[in-house]
Design a protein around this motif. Structure first.
Motif, PDB file in Angstrom:
ATOM      1  N   PHE A  58       0.823  -1.140   0.069  1.00 46.24           N
ATOM      2  CA  PHE A  58      -0.014   0.109   0.025  1.00 46.24           C
ATOM      3  C   PHE A  58       1.048   1.374   0.078  1.00 46.24           C
ATOM      4  CE2 PHE A  58       0.802  -0.613   4.569  1.00 46.24           C
ATOM      5  CZ  PHE A  58       0.835   0.498   5.086  1.00 46.24           C
ATOM      6  N   ASP A  59       2.134   1.081   0.073  1.00 46.75           N
ATOM      7  CA  ASP A  59       2.897   2.457   0.261  1.00 46.75           C
ATOM      8  C   ASP A  59       2.935   3.068  -1.064  1.00 46.75           C
ATOM      9  OD1 ASP A  59       5.312   3.971   0.654  1.00 46.75           O
ATOM     10  OD2 ASP A  59       6.836   2.514  -0.537  1.00 46.75           O
ATOM     11  N   PRO A  60       2.579   4.327  -1.155  1.00 48.73           N
ATOM     12  CA  PRO A  60       2.287   5.405  -2.313  1.00 48.73           C
ATOM     13  C   PRO A  60       3.883   5.746  -3.034  1.00 48.73           C
ATOM     14  CG  PRO A  60       1.726   6.679  -0.646  1.00 48.73           C
ATOM     15  CD  PRO A  60       2.147   5.177   0.143  1.00 48.73           C
ATOM     16  N   PHE A  61       4.610   5.664  -1.912  1.00 51.48           N
ATOM     17  CA  PHE A  61       5.901   6.159  -2.664  1.00 51.48           C
ATOM     18  C   PHE A  61       6.610   5.227  -3.507  1.00 51.48           C
ATOM     19  CE2 PHE A  61       5.200   8.127   1.632  1.00 51.48           C
ATOM     20  CZ  PHE A  61       5.377   9.324   1.433  1.00 51.48           C
ATOM     21  N   SER A  62       6.662   4.029  -3.236  1.00 52.38           N
ATOM     22  CA  SER A  62       7.097   3.060  -4.188  1.00 52.38           C
ATOM     23  C   SER A  62       6.312   3.007  -5.355  1.00 52.38           C
ATOM     24  CB  SER A  62       7.700   1.848  -3.396  1.00 52.38           C
ATOM     25  OG  SER A  62       6.475   1.289  -3.043  1.00 52.38           O
ATOM     26  N   LYS A  63       4.986   3.129  -5.229  1.00 47.25           N
ATOM     27  CA  LYS A  63       4.195   2.805  -6.424  1.00 47.25           C
ATOM     28  C   LYS A  63       4.357   3.720  -7.280  1.00 47.25           C
ATOM     29  CE  LYS A  63       0.759   0.252  -4.053  1.00 47.25           C
ATOM     30  NZ  LYS A  63      -0.877   0.205  -3.558  1.00 47.25           N
ATOM     31  N   THR A  64       5.039   5.246  -7.296  1.00 46.47           N
ATOM     32  CA  THR A  64       5.095   6.352  -8.345  1.00 46.47           C
ATOM     33  C   THR A  64       6.072   5.668  -9.262  1.00 46.47           C
ATOM     34  OG1 THR A  64       7.029   7.305  -7.148  1.00 46.47           O
ATOM     35  CG2 THR A  64       4.561   7.944  -6.551  1.00 46.47           C
ATOM     36  N   ASP A  65       6.807   4.579  -9.195  1.00 45.81           N
ATOM     37  CA  ASP A  65       7.989   4.273 -10.209  1.00 45.81           C
ATOM     38  C   ASP A  65       7.611   2.608 -10.320  1.00 45.81           C
ATOM     39  OD1 ASP A  65       9.969   3.141 -11.430  1.00 45.81           O
ATOM     40  OD2 ASP A  65      11.521   3.607 -10.078  1.00 45.81           O
ATOM     41  N   LYS A  66       7.053   2.408 -11.552  1.00 48.38           N
ATOM     42  CA  LYS A  66       6.483   0.767 -11.958  1.00 48.38           C
ATOM     43  C   LYS A  66       7.722   0.190 -12.042  1.00 48.38           C
ATOM     44  CE  LYS A  66       2.366   2.237 -14.323  1.00 48.38           C
ATOM     45  NZ  LYS A  66       1.745   2.530 -13.040  1.00 48.38           N
ATOM     46  N   ASN A  67       8.845   0.447 -12.084  1.00 47.07           N
ATOM     47  CA  ASN A  67      10.277  -0.268 -12.089  1.00 47.07           C
ATOM     48  C   ASN A  67      11.054  -0.335 -11.094  1.00 47.07           C
ATOM     49  OD1 ASN A  67       9.540  -0.867 -15.115  1.00 47.07           O
ATOM     50  ND2 ASN A  67      10.191   1.175 -15.436  1.00 47.07           N
ATOM     51  N   GLY A  87      14.999   3.280  -7.471  1.00 39.86           N
ATOM     52  CA  GLY A  87      14.079   3.611  -8.301  1.00 39.86           C
ATOM     53  C   GLY A  87      14.423   5.002  -9.174  1.00 39.86           C
ATOM     54  N   ASP A  88      13.467   5.497  -9.742  1.00 40.39           N
ATOM     55  CA  ASP A  88      13.689   6.468 -10.542  1.00 40.39           C
ATOM     56  C   ASP A  88      14.047   8.075  -9.782  1.00 40.39           C
ATOM     57  OD1 ASP A  88      11.298   7.416  -9.800  1.00 40.39           O
ATOM     58  OD2 ASP A  88      10.372   7.110 -11.859  1.00 40.39           O
ATOM     59  N   LYS A  89      14.270   8.971 -10.617  1.00 39.50           N
ATOM     60  CA  LYS A  89      14.521  10.213  -9.774  1.00 39.50           C
ATOM     61  C   LYS A  89      13.532  10.625  -8.705  1.00 39.50           C
ATOM     62  CE  LYS A  89      12.784  13.178 -13.654  1.00 39.50           C
ATOM     63  NZ  LYS A  89      12.727  14.342 -13.974  1.00 39.50           N
ATOM     64  N   ASN A  90      12.335  10.222  -9.116  1.00 39.31           N
ATOM     65  CA  ASN A  90      11.198  10.698  -8.161  1.00 39.31           C
ATOM     66  C   ASN A  90      11.165   9.926  -7.025  1.00 39.31           C
ATOM     67  OD1 ASN A  90      10.155  12.683 -10.069  1.00 39.31           O
ATOM     68  ND2 ASN A  90       9.138  10.703 -11.292  1.00 39.31           N
ATOM     69  N   PRO A 116      17.425  10.904  -3.986  1.00 37.94           N
ATOM     70  CA  PRO A 116      18.339  12.206  -4.626  1.00 37.94           C
ATOM     71  C   PRO A 116      18.931  13.153  -3.528  1.00 37.94           C
ATOM     72  CG  PRO A 116      15.837  12.899  -4.538  1.00 37.94           C
ATOM     73  CD  PRO A 116      16.052  11.350  -3.884  1.00 37.94           C
ATOM     74  N   PHE A 117      18.648  12.651  -2.217  1.00 35.67           N
ATOM     75  CA  PHE A 117      19.272  13.484  -1.034  1.00 35.67           C
ATOM     76  C   PHE A 117      19.775  12.586  -0.093  1.00 35.67           C
ATOM     77  CE2 PHE A 117      14.844  14.041  -0.508  1.00 35.67           C
ATOM     78  CZ  PHE A 117      14.662  13.466   0.870  1.00 35.67           C
ATOM     79  N   GLU A 118      20.674  12.783   0.773  1.00 39.17           N
ATOM     80  CA  GLU A 118      21.153  11.839   1.844  1.00 39.17           C
ATOM     81  C   GLU A 118      20.231  12.450   3.028  1.00 39.17           C
ATOM     82  OE1 GLU A 118      23.551   9.169   3.852  1.00 39.17           O
ATOM     83  OE2 GLU A 118      23.700   9.615   1.547  1.00 39.17           O
ATOM     84  N   GLY A 119      19.822  11.661   3.885  1.00 40.90           N
ATOM     85  CA  GLY A 119      19.020  11.881   5.163  1.00 40.90           C
ATOM     86  C   GLY A 119      18.431  10.529   5.797  1.00 40.90           C
TER      87      GLY A 119
END
Length: 176
Positions: A58-67, A87-90, A116-119
């Motif tokens: 159900f995690d929406p963050f990982s669903k933004t990149d199908k690959n 994943g991709d840049k997003n 894209p950023f360390e944290g």
């Protein structure tokens, strides 16, 4: 032409004033949470919330990149279990590991963002009975650097959208 330059100058000045105020006034501690009541017992909701593999349904963050590529370490439901995503840049790249677990009640994870950023951040799910259902509260906590403070309103907006989508998907899965 002078009027246009004045308007542009005022806009730039307002942006600078906002940035200075944000850097000075906003706390470095960031906390966001959102809750939903699901018409299902907490044991059923826990199937999805209590493991990293369930979370990724159900995690929406990982669903933004199908690959997206997700690699698990461990079964995904015990302290120390983790997964790595790329994943991709997003979506970027990072890791999430379970740091605390109370079955059917609470799961806490450490998020380590690489790109894209360390944290680092802390994610928490808390399940509490509410009537005949289960209240699920999803939280994230981290520390903002000075430049990230400027983006706090955008972060709140993005978190509201993503947490809302994720909790909505969790509700659909749990109420089947």
């Amino acid at each position: 032409m002078k009027t246009l330059l004045k308007i542009i100058g005022i806009i730039i000045l307002l942006i600078i004033v906002y940035a200075v105020i944000a850097m000075l006034a906003f706390s470095k501690d960031y906390h966001y949470e959102k809750s939903i009541v699901i018409n299902a017992p907490k044991e059923k909701v826990w199937q999805y919330v209590g493991s990293l593999k369930g979370y990724n349904t159900f995690d929406p963050f990982s669903k933004t990149d199908k690959n997206i590529v997700i690699t698990y370490s461990g079964e995904g439901n015990k302290v120390g279990d983790s997964y790595h995503w790329k994943g991709d840049k997003n979506v970027g790249e990072g890791e999430q590991a379970i740091t605390e677990i109370v079955p059917n009640e609470k799961m806490v994870t450490r998020l380590h963002f690489i790109q894209p950023f360390e944290g680092n951040a802390k994610g928490t799910f808390i399940l509490t009975p509410e009537g005949n259902g289960t209240k699920v509260t999803w939280m994230i906590d981290n520390e903002l650097n000075t430049m990230m403070k400027i983006m706090k309103p955008m972060m709140d907006n993005n978190m509201d959208k993503m947490f809302g989508q994720g909790l909505g998907d969790l509700k659909k899965l749990s109420e089947k």
